[in-house]
Every structure is written in C-alpha cells, then in structure tokens.
Design an enzyme around this catalytic site. Structure first.
Site, PDB file in Angstrom:
ATOM      1  N   CYS A   8      -3.585   0.979 -10.424  1.00 30.24           N
ATOM      2  CA  CYS A   8      -2.631   0.003 -10.922  1.00 30.24           C
ATOM      3  C   CYS A   8      -1.306   0.147 -10.198  1.00 30.24           C
ATOM      4  CB  CYS A   8      -2.394   0.227 -12.412  1.00 30.24           C
ATOM      5  SG  CYS A   8      -3.911   0.259 -13.377  1.00 30.24           S
ATOM      6  N   GLY A  35      -3.315  -4.233  -8.365  1.00 28.91           N
ATOM      7  CA  GLY A  35      -4.005  -4.645  -9.573  1.00 28.91           C
ATOM      8  C   GLY A  35      -3.797  -6.112  -9.828  1.00 28.91           C
ATOM      9  N   ASN A 109      -0.526   4.532 -14.013  1.00 21.29           N
ATOM     10  CA  ASN A 109      -1.394   4.407 -12.839  1.00 21.29           C
ATOM     11  C   ASN A 109      -2.123   5.734 -12.686  1.00 21.29           C
ATOM     12  OD1 ASN A 109      -0.808   4.432  -9.254  1.00 21.29           O
ATOM     13  ND2 ASN A 109      -2.629   3.831 -10.348  1.00 21.29           N
ATOM     14  N   GLY A 110      -3.435   5.674 -12.687  1.00 26.95           N
ATOM     15  CA  GLY A 110      -4.225   6.898 -12.540  1.00 26.95           C
ATOM     16  C   GLY A 110      -5.340   6.945 -13.547  1.00 26.95           C
ATOM     17  N   TYR A 250      -6.151   2.911   2.512  1.00 31.60           N
ATOM     18  CA  TYR A 250      -6.421   1.553   2.043  1.00 31.60           C
ATOM     19  C   TYR A 250      -5.453   0.983   1.019  1.00 31.60           C
ATOM     20  CZ  TYR A 250      -8.775  -2.133  -0.592  1.00 31.60           C
ATOM     21  OH  TYR A 250      -9.057  -3.300  -1.255  1.00 31.60           O
TER      22      TYR A 250
END
Ligand code: AMP
Length: 490
Positions: A8, A35, A109-110, A250
């Site tokens: 995210c 996201g 995020n994670g 990426y």
C-alpha cells in the site's frame, strides 16, 4: 486474516493553516501505483477525527465535497492494494480505533506475520474486530495503552512481527512508525518551512514541493504536534535493516529514492549488469513499460545494442496484478500493451522486464511480439527467480503459484515461449542498489526471511506445496535465532 497480500501507499501531513486533506489527496495520488483498490483520508482539527474511505482510485474516491468534509491541521491517507477476500469496503483504510486514551486513525503498509495470534489473544480479552485486517490488530494493541501512547507503541512493537510502516493520527498528534527491520519504506519531508510530511516514497514529497529530510529509521516512532517533531525508539536501538529488495526492482517509482538511492539509475545498473551476465546477439532492446524502461535503457547502453520502444502501454489499465483473480489478470495483459509492429518486424528483440511471478504476463508479451513479426525474442529479467512467497506485504502469490518455485529456468523459457531467458543474479541485483550487502530483505529470492515466518514456507524444500492448503500455517521457523512467533517479542 487476509492481510498477507497487501502492499500500500501511506501518507501523513501536519501543517496548520494548510488544506491538509487536499495535500493528502495529492500525496496519495503520487502513491497510486502502490495500491489501486481503495483510498482513504482521516483528518483532525484537534477536537475530533474525520474520516472518508471508499473503494476505487484516489481521484474516483475524492471530490471537492468529500475533501471539504475533512477539515483540520493534520491528516493521514492510504491507498490500498489487495486480492480476493479482503477486497471489500470494510477493509479500506485508514481505520478508526477507539481506545482508553481516545480515538486514533491508522494507515498501514506491510504485513504483520503473527496478526492472527495477536487477534485471538485480544478477542479473548474482549476486543471486538470490525475488519479482517492485521492493521486493526496493530491499532488495538496501540489503543490498549493504559496511560500513554508511548506505552502502546512499545507494546505493539514488542509483539508485532513482520512489516509495518504506519501513519497514525490522534486528536493531539501525528505519528509515523517503521518496524524494527524497516522492511517497507517511509520518509519525512518538510513542507513550506513549517509543516511536516510523511510518505511511503519520496516522489510524493517532490509532487508537493516538500523537501526530503530523512527516512523514518527502522524501529523509530516519530511524533509531530504543535511543538514540533520528536523521535523515540521504543525497543531501543534498531536491529539490522531489511529493506525489501523488490521495492528497488519493481514497486517504488523510478523517481523515488530509497535509502538515499534514486531508483532510476539503480534500475539502469540492474539492466547493465544483466547484459554482462546474459549477453545475446540481437537487433533491439525493448523494455516492458513502464516498470522495466530504465533497466532496458541500461541493458542497451551496456551492450551497445540500440534501445527502442516496442510496446506501448495503455496507461489507464492498472497493474495486471491489481485484478483480483487470474481470469481478469489474463485479460489485463492484452488490454495493457500494444506492440509497435513497424519497430519489431523482422528483428531479433531483447525484452527486459523486472520480474516473473506467476508467469502470466511474460508468455503473452512474447507471443504479442512474435505476432508483431519479431524473429527472435530473448527475455531478460532484472531480478532473480522468485522462489518464495512474501510475508511482508507484497502480493507474490503462494508458493504453488510461483512459477520459479516449481520450474527450472529452461522449463520457464519453454513455458514463456522465448528463444532464451536470463535472470539477474542475486549478487548483481543487490550490488545495483548501491547499498551494502545484508541491508535488504531478499526472502522471495533466497528463502532467508528476516523474521519468523509460518513454517509452511520454510518446509517447501522438503515437500510439495500442492499437497498443502494455502492457509495452513501451523508453526513458525525462519532463522533459529529469532523469537518464536507465537510469543511475539518479549
Ligand atoms: P506474472 O505475470 O505473474 O509473472 O507477473 C509479472 C509481471 O507483473 C511483471 O511484468 C511485473 O512487472 C509485474 N509484477 C511483479 N510483481 C508484482 C506485484 N506484486 N504486483 C503487481 N505487479 C507485479
């Protein structure tokens, strides 16, 4: 719990006198690539928290009316990415959590590896959960602090294992937190000389005209209120950093800096190294846009073979992975790229991409290029084979779905229909980041997880994944030196 498949974008701003909801909207827009499933913003004016979150892209979720309903001097925001199961509005962040010390809004995020265990524990003590997300577990651990938020952070960080970059908003303050391994990124910026900004990636600071100050350190809790910024490390000195290597390859945008390294030249170096490791005689080098463009330029420059644009991307089609099921993902590849026949026809083409995960995209790209007249297609990948699933917030699929967990490189080459296939070595990938060896999480390539993980993933070498249900995660083992997951940190 479905938290496993999340990566995210998070953002936070403390800036009295500014339109913080709008700034967060712009910040999230810059983080949209992290996201695309839902977006949300929470603000505070010091008296109460306001929140709005919906399914959809940032620009679809918010309009003038919704932004006007989010007044205040501080805000946090979230763009969410996930797959089936958690693809529901109830899981759109930020979440609002009520605790002993008042309300807080949290965006994450994670992925926390032991969230199920902690959730069961909290439920047994009477906590009611409204979502299936690991983020809510973190929020409740924090909110259970009896006397001071700092106690809550210490409890949360002692118990949670895995990846969590967080922005948290209470009526009094804005917090930014990074797990002790620093697996997901989070940076700090200065806005117009008086405000503070936090963002998953530095590109969000650039778009806002904010000045990069530094990264939130692994294991650090940064607090901002009207008195300024303070920093604490609730667990003492942070351990070794394990920043996700796949962020370099990426996820993050090429105009973002990670650990001081701008990613565009990092990716060019990956391409250059790939041309040394896997040279081949050809007429053109093309990249799969946009994520592999920098690497393709690097490959071309180092090999002396001309770079060309051979595939055009419809930029309004989301990342193919974003589609929550395989059938939609497959259609996504066709909708996403269109080959430039005039460029490719009759040519021996080297195609650079950043990764092969399930092996859905690459065969279609190869076929598309052959149909457009390429006489040879040589696939070059700027990462090593992905053999192990990610536990820390990247949708890497299950091991059964990972093509390189189940096939050797020659078999993958045949499967994708290329004339040749070359992957960048792990050494080559790590060296291209410009950071010391040992500062990254390389688990998806190496199987070496920086924390405890469910045993399912470790035992793969011994038994077939196909015979094990995906969600069966019985016990934990990664590095013998780490603490058993069931217990959390002491
Ligand atoms: P696959 O088709 O499953 O082999 O996925 C590989 C393609 O998806 C590559 O072109 C990557 O650029 C992209 N990709 C790799 N990992 C992810 C991810 N976690 N989320 C979205 N896209 C990804």
């Amino acid at each position: 719990m479905h938290g496993l498949r999340e990566k995210c974008g998070i953002f936070g701003v403390f800036a009295p006198g500014e339109d913080v909801a709008r700034l967060t909207f712009f910040g999230l827009h810059a983080l949209q690539h992290r996201g695309q499933e839902s977006a949300g913003i929470a603000t505070t004016d010091g008296r109460k928290l306001n929140i709005f979150a919906e399914m959809g892209l940032v620009a679809q979720v918010f309009d003038e009316d919704t932004l006007a309903g989010l007044p205040g001097h501080a805000a946090i925001g979230h763009t969410r990415y996930s797959t089936t199961g958690s693809s529901v509005l109830g899981n759109a962040q930020p979440f609002l959590i009520k605790g002993v010390l008042g309300e807080l809004a949290i965006a994450h995020n994670g992925n926390v590896v032991n969230a199920d265990i902690m959730r069961a524990d909290l439920e047994a003590r009477g906590t009611r959960f409204e979502t299936t997300s690991d983020t809510e577990v973190l929020g409740h651990l924090l909110a259970a602090a009896p006397s001071h938020w700092q106690d809550g952070f210490a409890t949360m960080m002692r118990r949670a294992v895995g990846a969590y970059s967080l922005v948290i908003l209470s009526k009094e303050a804005l917090y930014a937190v990074r797990d002790p391994l620093g697996i997901r990124p989070l940076c700090i910026g200065r806005l117009n000389g008086h405000g503070w900004v936090f963002a998953s990636e530095t590109c969000a600071l650039d778009h806002l005209g904010a000045e990069f100050v530094r990264e939130v350190a692994p294991g650090e809790v940064v607090r901002v209120d009207e008195h300024g910024l303070t920093s604490t490390f609730p667990l003492g000195d942070a351990g070794d950093q394990a920043l996700c290597l796949f962020e370099f390859i990426y996820f993050a945008r090429p105009d973002s800096k990670l650990d001081g390294q701008l990613l565009h030249p990092v990716r060019m170096r990956m391409g250059a190294r790939l041309s040394e490791e896997h040279p081949v005689d050809a007429d053109l080098v093309i990249g799969v846009p946009d994520s592999a463009t920098a690497a393709a330029i690097g490959y071309a420059a180092a090999s002396g073979i001309p770079y060309a644009e051979g595939l055009v991307k419809n930029r309004y089609v989301g990342r193919t992975f974003i589609q929550p099921d395989q059938r939609l993902r497959e259609r996504g590849v066709q909708l996403k790229y269109n080959p430039l026949r005039e460029v490719i026809q009759g040519k021996r083409v080297i195609v650079v991409d950043d990764s092969i995960v399930r092996g859905t995209t690459t065969p279609r790209v190869v076929k598309m290029l052959r149909d457009a007249g390429a006489v040879e297609v040589h696939m070059r990948i700027t990462s090593p084979p992905i053999t192990h699933p990610c536990f820390y917030g990247v949708d890497m699929a299950t091991r059964g779905e990972l093509i390189a967990a189940n096939m050797e490189v020659d078999a993958i080459r045949d499967h994708i229909g290329a004339d040749s296939l070359g992957y960048l070595s792990l050494d080559g990938t790590v060296q291209a980041t410009g950071l010391d060896d040992g500062r990254h999480c390389t688990a998806c390539f190496s199987g070496v997880y920086p924390s405890e993980v469910p045993l399912q993933f470790d035992k793969f070498a011994l038994e077939s994944e196909a015979s094990r249900p995906d969600h069966e995660i019985p016990v934990i083992a990664a590095r013998p030196a780490t603490i058993p997951l069931t217990a959390g940190r002491p």
